[in-house]
Design a protein around this motif. Structure first.
Motif, PDB file in Angstrom:
ATOM      1  N   TYR A  21       0.631  -1.304  -0.354  1.00  0.00           N
ATOM      2  CA  TYR A  21      -0.232  -0.307   0.492  1.00  0.00           C
ATOM      3  C   TYR A  21       0.694   1.283  -0.273  1.00  0.00           C
ATOM      4  CZ  TYR A  21      -4.492  -2.507   0.630  1.00  0.00           C
ATOM      5  OH  TYR A  21      -5.700  -3.468   1.026  1.00  0.00           O
ATOM      6  N   LEU A  22       1.497   1.632   0.569  1.00  0.00           N
ATOM      7  CA  LEU A  22       2.802   2.405   0.966  1.00  0.00           C
ATOM      8  C   LEU A  22       3.120   2.219  -0.572  1.00  0.00           C
ATOM      9  CD1 LEU A  22       3.204   4.690   3.384  1.00  0.00           C
ATOM     10  CD2 LEU A  22       5.436   3.195   3.609  1.00  0.00           C
ATOM     11  N   VAL A  23       4.218   1.818  -0.192  1.00  0.00           N
ATOM     12  CA  VAL A  23       4.714   1.679  -1.983  1.00  0.00           C
ATOM     13  C   VAL A  23       4.207   1.671  -3.127  1.00  0.00           C
ATOM     14  CG1 VAL A  23       6.773   0.415  -3.506  1.00  0.00           C
ATOM     15  CG2 VAL A  23       7.367   0.088  -0.540  1.00  0.00           C
ATOM     16  N   SER A  24       3.325   1.425  -3.365  1.00  0.00           N
ATOM     17  CA  SER A  24       2.069   2.022  -4.631  1.00  0.00           C
ATOM     18  C   SER A  24       2.010   2.613  -4.533  1.00  0.00           C
ATOM     19  CB  SER A  24       1.097   0.780  -4.444  1.00  0.00           C
ATOM     20  OG  SER A  24       0.546   0.855  -3.235  1.00  0.00           O
ATOM     21  N   SER A  25       1.178   3.519  -3.438  1.00  0.00           N
ATOM     22  CA  SER A  25       0.431   4.845  -2.970  1.00  0.00           C
ATOM     23  C   SER A  25       1.545   6.195  -3.404  1.00  0.00           C
ATOM     24  CB  SER A  25       0.673   5.119  -1.886  1.00  0.00           C
ATOM     25  OG  SER A  25      -1.046   4.539  -1.471  1.00  0.00           O
ATOM     26  N   VAL A  26       3.365   6.285  -3.392  1.00  0.00           N
ATOM     27  CA  VAL A  26       4.364   6.825  -2.912  1.00  0.00           C
ATOM     28  C   VAL A  26       4.815   7.063  -4.472  1.00  0.00           C
ATOM     29  CG1 VAL A  26       6.694   7.031  -3.227  1.00  0.00           C
ATOM     30  CG2 VAL A  26       4.931   6.836  -0.787  1.00  0.00           C
ATOM     31  N   GLY A  46       6.235  19.836  -7.771  1.00  0.00           N
ATOM     32  CA  GLY A  46       5.114  18.720  -8.387  1.00  0.00           C
ATOM     33  C   GLY A  46       5.294  17.753  -7.783  1.00  0.00           C
ATOM     34  N   THR A  47       6.835  16.307  -8.819  1.00  0.00           N
ATOM     35  CA  THR A  47       7.015  15.931  -7.422  1.00  0.00           C
ATOM     36  C   THR A  47       7.254  15.628  -6.464  1.00  0.00           C
ATOM     37  OG1 THR A  47       8.447  15.661  -9.940  1.00  0.00           O
ATOM     38  CG2 THR A  47       8.635  14.231  -7.785  1.00  0.00           C
ATOM     39  N   VAL A  48       7.236  16.920  -5.730  1.00  0.00           N
ATOM     40  CA  VAL A  48       7.416  16.562  -4.401  1.00  0.00           C
ATOM     41  C   VAL A  48       6.285  16.896  -3.701  1.00  0.00           C
ATOM     42  CG1 VAL A  48       7.989  18.616  -1.988  1.00  0.00           C
ATOM     43  CG2 VAL A  48       9.733  17.775  -4.203  1.00  0.00           C
ATOM     44  N   TRP A  49       5.054  17.547  -4.176  1.00  0.00           N
ATOM     45  CA  TRP A  49       3.341  16.731  -3.328  1.00  0.00           C
ATOM     46  C   TRP A  49       3.486  15.499  -3.511  1.00  0.00           C
ATOM     47  CZ3 TRP A  49       1.948  19.924   0.308  1.00  0.00           C
ATOM     48  CH2 TRP A  49       2.510  21.644   0.711  1.00  0.00           C
ATOM     49  N   GLY A  50       3.926  15.595  -5.163  1.00  0.00           N
ATOM     50  CA  GLY A  50       2.605  13.706  -5.401  1.00  0.00           C
ATOM     51  C   GLY A  50       3.490  13.056  -4.938  1.00  0.00           C
ATOM     52  N   MET A  55       2.508   9.561  -0.497  1.00  0.00           N
ATOM     53  CA  MET A  55       2.645   9.345   1.385  1.00  0.00           C
ATOM     54  C   MET A  55       1.402   9.435   2.485  1.00  0.00           C
ATOM     55  SD  MET A  55       6.659  10.690   1.887  1.00  0.00           S
ATOM     56  CE  MET A  55       6.753   9.697   3.610  1.00  0.00           C
ATOM     57  N   ILE A  56       0.663  10.465   2.168  1.00  0.00           N
ATOM     58  CA  ILE A  56      -0.341  11.079   2.756  1.00  0.00           C
ATOM     59  C   ILE A  56      -1.197   9.414   2.459  1.00  0.00           C
ATOM     60  CG2 ILE A  56      -2.589  12.416   3.660  1.00  0.00           C
ATOM     61  CD1 ILE A  56      -0.323  14.630   3.124  1.00  0.00           C
ATOM     62  N   SER A  61      -4.350   4.495   3.758  1.00  0.00           N
ATOM     63  CA  SER A  61      -4.989   2.726   3.185  1.00  0.00           C
ATOM     64  C   SER A  61      -3.871   1.862   4.274  1.00  0.00           C
ATOM     65  CB  SER A  61      -4.345   2.736   2.393  1.00  0.00           C
ATOM     66  OG  SER A  61      -4.603   3.429   1.516  1.00  0.00           O
ATOM     67  N   ILE A  62      -3.087   2.501   4.587  1.00  0.00           N
ATOM     68  CA  ILE A  62      -2.690   1.981   6.713  1.00  0.00           C
ATOM     69  C   ILE A  62      -3.898   1.472   7.425  1.00  0.00           C
ATOM     70  CG2 ILE A  62      -0.655   1.187   7.967  1.00  0.00           C
ATOM     71  CD1 ILE A  62       1.439   2.028   5.547  1.00  0.00           C
TER      72      ILE A  62
END
Length: 70
Positions: A21-26, A46-50, A55-56, A61-62
């Motif tokens: 969940y964490l890796v796919s969301s990031v 844009g990448t930083v905010w992405g 992560m949020i 999800s976790i």
């Protein structure tokens, strides 16, 4: 012995799904951030905010998986 093995496999399964969940969301956040960077030429924001939003979303999800038991 069999019940312990099933419990251990269940714990590994839960840990693996949480990591996924964490890796796919990031990863999704990075991909969308790169697209935003390319479209608006605002690199690297844009990448930083992405990454931050990914992560949020991953943490949310976790949280839902751990608390909701789904």
């Amino acid at each position: 012995m069999g019940k312990d093995k099933n419990t251990l496999l269940s714990a590994f399964s839960t840990a693996a799904s949480i990591g996924f969940y964490l890796v796919s969301s990031v990863a999704a956040g990075i991909l969308l951030g790169r697209l935003v960077d390319g479209y608006f030429t605002i690199a690297p924001w844009g990448t930083v905010w992405g990454i931050v939003l990914g992560m949020i979303a991953g943490m949310w999800s976790i949280y839902k998986k751990v608390v909701g038991g789904k």
